[in-house]
Write a protein that holds these residues in place. Structure first.
Motif, mmCIF file in Angstrom:
data_model
loop_
_atom_site.group_PDB
_atom_site.id
_atom_site.type_symbol
_atom_site.label_atom_id
_atom_site.label_comp_id
_atom_site.label_asym_id
_atom_site.label_seq_id
_atom_site.Cartn_x
_atom_site.Cartn_y
_atom_site.Cartn_z
ATOM 1 N N ILE A 118 41.771 -11.137 -51.871
ATOM 2 C CA ILE A 118 42.674 -10.069 -52.299
ATOM 3 C C ILE A 118 44.078 -10.631 -52.505
ATOM 4 O O ILE A 118 44.744 -10.356 -53.523
ATOM 5 C CB ILE A 118 42.694 -8.937 -51.259
ATOM 6 C CG1 ILE A 118 41.336 -8.239 -51.173
ATOM 7 C CG2 ILE A 118 43.808 -7.933 -51.584
ATOM 8 C CD1 ILE A 118 40.921 -7.479 -52.387
ATOM 9 N N LYS A 119 44.544 -11.437 -51.559
ATOM 10 C CA LYS A 119 45.880 -12.023 -51.678
ATOM 11 C C LYS A 119 45.974 -12.959 -52.879
ATOM 12 O O LYS A 119 47.010 -13.020 -53.551
ATOM 13 C CB LYS A 119 46.233 -12.767 -50.391
ATOM 14 C CG LYS A 119 46.449 -11.853 -49.196
ATOM 15 C CD LYS A 119 46.836 -12.636 -47.945
ATOM 16 C CE LYS A 119 47.088 -11.713 -46.767
ATOM 17 N NZ LYS A 119 47.494 -12.438 -45.546
ATOM 18 N N ILE A 122 46.364 -10.810 -55.928
ATOM 19 C CA ILE A 122 47.736 -10.296 -55.988
ATOM 20 C C ILE A 122 48.680 -11.375 -56.505
ATOM 21 O O ILE A 122 49.574 -11.110 -57.316
ATOM 22 C CB ILE A 122 48.191 -9.815 -54.596
ATOM 23 C CG1 ILE A 122 47.395 -8.580 -54.178
ATOM 24 C CG2 ILE A 122 49.691 -9.522 -54.589
ATOM 25 C CD1 ILE A 122 47.596 -8.173 -52.726
ATOM 26 N N ASN A 124 47.876 -13.655 -58.449
ATOM 27 C CA ASN A 124 47.418 -14.036 -59.789
ATOM 28 C C ASN A 124 47.049 -15.518 -59.873
ATOM 29 O O ASN A 124 47.422 -16.231 -60.813
ATOM 30 C CB ASN A 124 48.471 -13.687 -60.842
ATOM 31 C CG ASN A 124 47.878 -13.577 -62.235
ATOM 32 O OD1 ASN A 124 46.694 -13.270 -62.386
ATOM 33 N ND2 ASN A 124 48.687 -13.841 -63.239
ATOM 34 N N GLN A 138 41.514 -7.427 -59.860
ATOM 35 C CA GLN A 138 42.772 -7.045 -60.511
ATOM 36 C C GLN A 138 42.917 -5.544 -60.748
ATOM 37 O O GLN A 138 44.036 -5.010 -60.610
ATOM 38 C CB GLN A 138 42.932 -7.804 -61.834
ATOM 39 C CG GLN A 138 43.295 -9.264 -61.694
ATOM 40 C CD GLN A 138 44.643 -9.457 -61.014
ATOM 41 O OE1 GLN A 138 45.525 -8.608 -61.086
ATOM 42 N NE2 GLN A 138 44.788 -10.580 -60.326
ATOM 43 N N VAL A 141 44.502 -4.127 -57.734
ATOM 44 C CA VAL A 141 45.888 -4.594 -57.602
ATOM 45 C C VAL A 141 46.800 -3.764 -58.500
ATOM 46 O O VAL A 141 47.845 -3.257 -58.060
ATOM 47 C CB VAL A 141 46.001 -6.090 -57.961
ATOM 48 C CG1 VAL A 141 47.470 -6.532 -57.920
ATOM 49 C CG2 VAL A 141 45.163 -6.948 -57.017
ATOM 50 N N GLN A 145 49.759 -1.138 -57.254
ATOM 51 C CA GLN A 145 51.132 -1.477 -57.637
ATOM 52 C C GLN A 145 51.840 -0.300 -58.292
ATOM 53 O O GLN A 145 53.042 -0.098 -58.091
ATOM 54 C CB GLN A 145 51.131 -2.659 -58.608
ATOM 55 C CG GLN A 145 50.903 -4.009 -57.962
ATOM 56 C CD GLN A 145 50.898 -5.129 -58.983
ATOM 57 O OE1 GLN A 145 50.690 -4.900 -60.174
ATOM 58 N NE2 GLN A 145 51.097 -6.351 -58.517
ATOM 59 N N THR A 154 52.118 -10.408 -51.017
ATOM 60 C CA THR A 154 50.994 -10.815 -50.178
ATOM 61 C C THR A 154 51.383 -10.857 -48.709
ATOM 62 O O THR A 154 50.516 -10.907 -47.835
ATOM 63 C CB THR A 154 50.477 -12.203 -50.602
ATOM 64 O OG1 THR A 154 51.544 -13.153 -50.504
ATOM 65 C CG2 THR A 154 49.939 -12.180 -52.032
ATOM 66 N N THR A 160 48.571 -5.222 -48.982
ATOM 67 C CA THR A 160 47.295 -5.921 -49.148
ATOM 68 C C THR A 160 46.139 -5.070 -48.626
ATOM 69 O O THR A 160 45.045 -5.075 -49.210
ATOM 70 C CB THR A 160 47.296 -7.290 -48.446
ATOM 71 O OG1 THR A 160 47.559 -7.120 -47.048
ATOM 72 C CG2 THR A 160 48.372 -8.200 -49.052
ATOM 73 N N VAL A 163 45.309 -2.462 -51.275
ATOM 74 C CA VAL A 163 44.542 -3.051 -52.369
ATOM 75 C C VAL A 163 43.094 -3.280 -51.939
ATOM 76 O O VAL A 163 42.146 -2.964 -52.674
ATOM 77 C CB VAL A 163 45.174 -4.379 -52.845
ATOM 78 C CG1 VAL A 163 44.281 -5.051 -53.892
ATOM 79 C CG2 VAL A 163 46.567 -4.137 -53.419
ATOM 80 N N SER A 164 42.903 -3.809 -50.743
ATOM 81 C CA SER A 164 41.558 -4.090 -50.240
ATOM 82 C C SER A 164 40.720 -2.816 -50.161
ATOM 83 O O SER A 164 39.545 -2.808 -50.553
ATOM 84 C CB SER A 164 41.625 -4.733 -48.850
ATOM 85 O OG SER A 164 42.234 -6.007 -48.913
ATOM 86 N N HIS A 167 39.891 -1.518 -53.611
ATOM 87 C CA HIS A 167 38.895 -2.411 -54.222
ATOM 88 C C HIS A 167 37.491 -2.062 -53.730
ATOM 89 O O HIS A 167 36.532 -2.055 -54.522
ATOM 90 C CB HIS A 167 39.231 -3.863 -53.895
ATOM 91 C CG HIS A 167 38.212 -4.844 -54.363
ATOM 92 N ND1 HIS A 167 37.876 -5.017 -55.691
ATOM 93 C CD2 HIS A 167 37.424 -5.704 -53.668
ATOM 94 C CE1 HIS A 167 36.937 -5.939 -55.798
ATOM 95 N NE2 HIS A 167 36.644 -6.366 -54.581
#
Length: 216
Positions: A118-119, A122, A124, A138, A141, A145, A154, A160, A163-164, A167
């Motif tokens: 995941i990090k 983030i 990229n 992505q 993410v 955002q 991160t 994070t 996002v996790s 996801h």
């Protein structure tokens, strides 16, 4: 003494019962209430066939020993491991095999805190085949955002984690969307597809609550 599940016992299980088995096993793991098992005997018995209760998609991260996290033994669960618990054609095929052919009653997507994949998404990161793998993270993410109130970094555990968790939810949706076999089995109440989140600090797993059964 732990014993292997029979085909008849597997058939009688409901998806809700399997979720409760995993929740109870996680509580036992967290509180160190672990069973001493005769693995040599289990290995010998498993050679004649096993009837797992669930298929679990977990991250590659070595901090999440899946069978231990749910206090499961040899033969209890199918485990798929790929960095970032991403879903692809091979993962979907494996899940279909586990449920439609082998009789598992639950598909579980297990995310976790502090995920390096995941990090990396983030940040990229681009590198060889890693680039394509991280592209599947992505969408989460970008969505987080857009609405996140705080530092987008991160180093920000809240970001994070957000996002996790998103996801995981997106991967659950992807399974339903891209596997008509699993989606139809879920609608028929033969299986359940759920997400969950592992806390790397405590060992606890939180199951995501959502509408069930899902809309056809």
């Amino acid at each position: 003494m732990h014993r292997l599940l029979s085909k008849e016992e597997q058939c009688r299980l409901t998806p809700a019962q399997v979720i409760e088995i995993l929740k109870r096993g996680n509580r036992e793991f967290v509180h160190n209430q672990l069973t001493v098992r005769n693995n040599s005997e289990l290995i010998q018995n498993a050679a004649f066939g096993v009837f797992p209760q669930a298929v679990i998609l977990s991250c590659l991260d070595a901090r999440i020993p899946v069978e231990d996290v749910f206090h499961r033994a040899i033969g209890d669960v199918f485990v798929l491991r790929v960095a970032g618990n991403v879903v692809n054609d091979d993962v979907l095929g494996s899940m279909e095999f586990a449920c439609k052919i082998s009789g598992a009653k639950l598909v579980l997507v297990l995310g976790h805190g502090g995920c390096y994949a995941i990090k990396s998404a983030i940040a990229n990161i681009t590198m060889g085949n890693v680039t394509q793998m991280l592209s599947k993270i992505q969408p989460a993410v970008l969505q987080v955002q857009t609405n996140f109130d705080g530092e987008i970094s991160t180093q920000n555990e809240a970001f994070t984690d957000a996002v996790s968790k998103l996801h995981v939810q997106l991967m659950v949706e992807k399974i339903r969307k891209e596997s008509s076999i699993l989606h139809e089995m879920e609608i028929a109440d033969e299986i359940q597809i759920v997400g969950a989140y592992y806390n790397i600090h405590t060992g606890e797993v939180d199951f995501f609550e959502e509408e069930y059964p899902p809309t056809p």
